[in-house]
Enzyme design. Structure first.
Site, PDB file in Angstrom:
ATOM      1  N   ASP A   1      -2.506   2.022  -4.598  1.00  0.00           N
ATOM      2  CA  ASP A   1      -3.622   2.350  -3.789  1.00  0.00           C
ATOM      3  C   ASP A   1      -4.677   1.354  -3.839  1.00  0.00           C
ATOM      4  O   ASP A   1      -4.547   0.423  -4.802  1.00  0.00           O
ATOM      5  CB  ASP A   1      -4.143   3.766  -4.035  1.00  0.00           C
ATOM      6  CG  ASP A   1      -3.237   4.865  -3.729  1.00  0.00           C
ATOM      7  OD1 ASP A   1      -2.512   4.562  -2.678  1.00  0.00           O
ATOM      8  OD2 ASP A   1      -3.102   5.840  -4.516  1.00  0.00           O
TER       9      ASP A   1
ATOM     10  N   HIS B   1       0.728  -1.165   0.073  1.00  0.00           N
ATOM     11  CA  HIS B   1       0.067  -0.039  -0.046  1.00  0.00           C
ATOM     12  C   HIS B   1       0.708   1.254  -0.046  1.00  0.00           C
ATOM     13  O   HIS B   1       0.333   2.264  -0.025  1.00  0.00           O
ATOM     14  CB  HIS B   1      -0.932  -0.074   1.284  1.00  0.00           C
ATOM     15  CG  HIS B   1      -2.057   0.749   0.944  1.00  0.00           C
ATOM     16  ND1 HIS B   1      -2.353   1.755   0.082  1.00  0.00           N
ATOM     17  CD2 HIS B   1      -3.590   0.665   1.407  1.00  0.00           C
ATOM     18  CE1 HIS B   1      -3.549   2.063   0.280  1.00  0.00           C
ATOM     19  NE2 HIS B   1      -4.228   1.553   0.979  1.00  0.00           N
TER      20      HIS B   1
END
Length: 589
Positions: free
Chosen positions: A565, A561
């Protein structure tokens, strides 16, 4: 005079200097070609420096503890016999004036050599084929990126007869285990590397003797007496070390050891610094190492020492307990009961328990998995996929595919093909993070998680299919089969395990529905495929909704992450789902 300089060797591309640990030879000693002169260390590896020529050691230019740049002269060998004789008797007086007791050492060695020759000992180098020859076994090159390997265990011992290509020992790198075969038939007369020693590629690790050299050399090994001498002298060092530690302010911990209880190797240089600074073994094991497999480097321990002096680091809990201050509450109340939070978790019950020591692969897997969790911000996304058309096509064409290509058609290459197609549309998935930079990779090097042994008890390994985007289904099926066979038969080379940019793990092969796989560093994503099962599914048709029996599978993806995204990761996984569900039933084999 023919003088030859001995220089500090190159021990890896990033290594610019080495520390002299100990001289095995002294000024005036006779040395043979490749006989060990001294031991040196860097923050990554310890190694022995062999003599480049036969002759007499006439000058030592670096003392124990000196840090010397790579390529700088550290000793001089005189190869001319007459000149060497003059030097050994007269030229080294200056060096020996401080140690008069050693003046007669060369003469004693010459007497020993004469005695050995009278008793029929093999010459150091033989001229004729009838006399046989001494063949050096060197640490093999195991891949372009591999500069050292660790000795796991010897299959043969000094004095054993070996055949050509018979296994001498097992070695390992941080990527793969391998066996080292004998380069010739003969007798193993010298072992120059012990188990757990980390040896540089190209360095001599054993000597095989053939012919008469084997017959005379098998009785005694040059390396064996040296090891015995070191072992005999070890108790004296151990008696002296606790006093030194206490004088430096070390508390009640044990002295630094070569191998820690955590399985990490501590180099002589690191142990030396630890002893000087009064750092116990317990403290040493609490230091996070930046070297290979978490090894503590010179810089790591020096930084720890600075932090400790600055009060930023506290002593281990075991050492604190002897002092004053706050004490831990007792685990029992006045009525003998135990309150919540007071269980002694550090000392669990020791009933009917079998203790199994982790093997090297299990420890490596553990380290890599923990490191990945500490490195990447893991997020896992799931998708349910209808793979009915793909299953039907594969079942209808697998026999024809094998007949035409010679390779079985499993579901894996079909999954790999779909993932590659999606990755070409989402290039960020094929990347890695380097500091504050994102490195986009042009080639898709596809990793496949392969479980080893019965029920996966033999560990997990991830071979890589290089430039997978250039292969069609036939090429992918062949590559998948090849890496799986090589992995299970331990035929992989280190180059087969590096450079991966994405990984696929198939936990469905053991009946699991879904999972949350851990990212294979330095990649940024890993795909998981669950078991394919028939399930009732609601389908939309022109006549309305109907319930049908379909082949369904859960697809998962864990991603980093830090750069991917949720929307991007979810869109990529959904694209794989679309490709699999829109499978072309009319495609040819």
């Amino acid at each position: 005079m023919a003088k030859v300089e001995v220089v500090m060797p190159q021990m890896g591309e990033s290594v610019m200097e080495g520390t002299v640990i100990e001289w095995t030879k002294q000024v005036g000693d006779t040395v043979e070609v490749d006989e060990t002169l001294l031991e040196v260390a860097t923050d990554k590896v310890d190694t022995e420096v062999p003599s480049p020529e036969a002759g007499v050691l006439v000058e030592i230019l670096a003392e124990e503890g000196d840090v010397i740049e790579v390529g700088k002269a550290i000793a001089i060998i005189e190869t001319d016999a007459d000149a060497a004789g003059d030097v050994s008797s007269n030229g080294s007086e200056e060096a020996k004036s401080e140690e008069p007791a050693e003046e007669e050492a060369p003469a004693e060695e010459e007497a020993e050599e004469e005695t050995a020759q009278e008793e029929g000992a093999a010459p150091a180098a033989s001229g004729g084929s009838d006399e046989g020859e001494r063949i050096e076994v060197q640490m093999p090159q195991m891949g372009e990126s591999v500069v050292e390997a660790t000795v796991i265990g010897w299959s043969k011992q000094v004095g054993d007869t070996v055949e050509e290509d018979e296994t001498l020992l097992e070695i390992s790198t941080d990527k793969v285990d391998s066996e080292v075969p004998s380069p010739a038939a003969g007798t193993l007369v010298e072992i120059l590397a012990e188990e757990n020693d980390t040896i540089e590629v190209g360095q001599t690790i054993a000597v095989i003797a053939t012919g008469k050299a084997a017959a005379s050399g098998s009785g005694s090994s040059k390396s064996a007496p040296k090891k015995e001498e070191k072992k005999e002298s070890a108790p004296e060092k151990q008696e002296a070390q606790p006093a030194a530690a206490s004088s430096n302010g070390a508390s009640g911990g044990s002295e630094p050891q070569r191998m820690g209880s955590d399985g990490r190797f501590y180099s002589p240089l690191v142990r030396s610094i630890a002893k000087e600074e009064g750092i116990s073994q317990e403290e040493l094991e609490n230091i996070d190492g930046s070297g290979q497999n978490g090894r503590v480097s010179k810089q790591d321990i020096l930084s720890y020492v600075e932090d400790k002096k600055a009060g930023k680091v506290s002593a281990p809990a075991a050492q604190k307990s002897s002092g004053g201050g706050l004490s831990k509450p007792t685990s029992k109340s006045s009525d003998g009961s135990i309150s919540a939070g007071q269980l002694d978790v550090k000392h669990p019950p020791s009933g009917d328990v079998e203790v199994i020591k982790m093997d090297r692969m299990r420890k490596m897997i553990a380290e890599h998995m923990v490191k990945s969790k500490q490195t990447s911000a893991h997020v896992t996304t799931f998708a349910e996929v209808d793979v009915t058309d793909m299953v039907k096509w594969r079942n209808a064409n697998k026999a024809k595919f094998q007949e035409k290509t010679g390779t079985k058609l499993t579901f894996t290459p079909l999954f790999v093909e779909a993932i590659i197609t999606a990755m070409l549309e989402f290039p960020l998935i094929n990347s890695s993070v380097n500091g504050d930079e994102i490195h986009l990779k042009k080639d898709i090097n596809f990793g496949l998680a392969v479980a080893l042994g019965e029920g996966g008890e033999g560990g997990l390994i991830v071979p890589v299919i290089k430039k997978a985007q250039e292969k069609n289904l036939v090429g992918l099926a062949s590559a998948v089969n090849e890496v799986a066979v090589k992995a299970r038969s331990k035929k992989l080379s280190p180059d087969d395990l590096v450079g991966g940019t994405i990984t696929l793990t198939n936990y469905g092969s053991v009946g699991n529905l879904m999972g949350t796989p851990i990212i294979n560093q330095p990649q940024v994503a890993i795909i998981g495929t669950g078991v394919i099962e028939k399930r009732p599914v609601v389908l939309e048709t022109e006549a309305g909704d109907v319930i049908a029996i379909r082949q369904m599978m859960f697809l998962s993806m864990s991603y980093d992450h830090r750069i991917i995204d949720g929307a991007h990761g979810g869109a990529f996984l959904n694209r794989i789902k679309e490709i699999l569900e829109d499978f072309d039933m009319s495609r040819s084999v």
